[in-house]
Design a protein around this motif. Sequence first.
Motif, PDB file in Angstrom:
ATOM      1  N   LEU A  43       0.832  -1.206   0.000  1.00  0.00           N
ATOM      2  CA  LEU A  43       0.000   0.000   0.000  1.00  0.00           C
ATOM      3  C   LEU A  43       0.869   1.261   0.000  1.00  0.00           C
ATOM      4  O   LEU A  43       0.607   2.202  -0.765  1.00  0.00           O
ATOM      5  N   ALA A  44       1.907   1.278   0.823  1.00  0.00           N
ATOM      6  CA  ALA A  44       2.784   2.450   0.882  1.00  0.00           C
ATOM      7  C   ALA A  44       3.492   2.673  -0.448  1.00  0.00           C
ATOM      8  O   ALA A  44       3.565   3.808  -0.946  1.00  0.00           O
ATOM      9  N   GLN A  45       4.008   1.605  -1.035  1.00  0.00           N
ATOM     10  CA  GLN A  45       4.669   1.732  -2.331  1.00  0.00           C
ATOM     11  C   GLN A  45       3.692   2.225  -3.390  1.00  0.00           C
ATOM     12  O   GLN A  45       4.031   3.092  -4.204  1.00  0.00           O
ATOM     13  N   SER A  46       2.479   1.680  -3.375  1.00  0.00           N
ATOM     14  CA  SER A  46       1.474   2.091  -4.355  1.00  0.00           C
ATOM     15  C   SER A  46       1.109   3.565  -4.190  1.00  0.00           C
ATOM     16  O   SER A  46       0.933   4.277  -5.180  1.00  0.00           O
ATOM     17  N   LEU A  47       0.984   4.016  -2.950  1.00  0.00           N
ATOM     18  CA  LEU A  47       0.644   5.422  -2.704  1.00  0.00           C
ATOM     19  C   LEU A  47       1.754   6.360  -3.163  1.00  0.00           C
ATOM     20  O   LEU A  47       1.492   7.401  -3.773  1.00  0.00           O
ATOM     21  N   ILE A  48       2.999   5.992  -2.887  1.00  0.00           N
ATOM     22  CA  ILE A  48       4.115   6.849  -3.291  1.00  0.00           C
ATOM     23  C   ILE A  48       4.224   6.904  -4.815  1.00  0.00           C
ATOM     24  O   ILE A  48       4.324   7.986  -5.406  1.00  0.00           O
ATOM     25  N   ILE A  49       4.176   5.742  -5.440  1.00  0.00           N
ATOM     26  CA  ILE A  49       4.258   5.703  -6.904  1.00  0.00           C
ATOM     27  C   ILE A  49       3.058   6.415  -7.518  1.00  0.00           C
ATOM     28  O   ILE A  49       3.192   7.172  -8.490  1.00  0.00           O
ATOM     29  N   GLY A  50       1.879   6.210  -6.939  1.00  0.00           N
ATOM     30  CA  GLY A  50       0.676   6.875  -7.435  1.00  0.00           C
ATOM     31  C   GLY A  50       0.752   8.387  -7.322  1.00  0.00           C
ATOM     32  O   GLY A  50       0.333   9.111  -8.228  1.00  0.00           O
ATOM     33  N   ALA A  51       1.305   8.876  -6.222  1.00  0.00           N
ATOM     34  CA  ALA A  51       1.421  10.329  -6.041  1.00  0.00           C
ATOM     35  C   ALA A  51       2.380  10.936  -7.065  1.00  0.00           C
ATOM     36  O   ALA A  51       2.098  11.984  -7.657  1.00  0.00           O
ATOM     37  N   VAL A  52       3.511  10.266  -7.293  1.00  0.00           N
ATOM     38  CA  VAL A  52       4.468  10.775  -8.276  1.00  0.00           C
ATOM     39  C   VAL A  52       3.869  10.732  -9.679  1.00  0.00           C
ATOM     40  O   VAL A  52       3.998  11.694 -10.450  1.00  0.00           O
TER      41      VAL A  52
END
Length: 116
Positions: A43-52
């Motif tokens: 979830l954290a990786q997805s959120l960071i990649i999604g934000a970028v």
Amino acid sequence: MAFETLKKDLVDVDADMRSYLETSEEYYKLKLFKVLMASVTTLAQSLIIGAVLFLALSMISLGISLALNEAMESFYSGFLIVGAFYIVVALIFYFFRRVLQRPLLQKFSKHYFDRP
């Protein structure tokens, strides 16, 4: 004498059962921790990649809108065209949401039901 042996065997069985239950409880706690950490990190990786990606997509959309505005010599046309494009993309995702649901379910099921 037979009763003493039987009593000792019952005490040993009780101790073994308690040890088994404690070990099983620790195993399931570790398994739950593994599943939760895999979910949290995903979830954290997805959120960071999604934000970028969201920031990049916003800049690209703004650039395309401004380029269309210049090409059409209208201040609003480019923004309307890009907005309409995103509405069409959202509708496509809405209509194919069941197709998108299956791979997500399979991926998270693999994490949850993965046996060591």
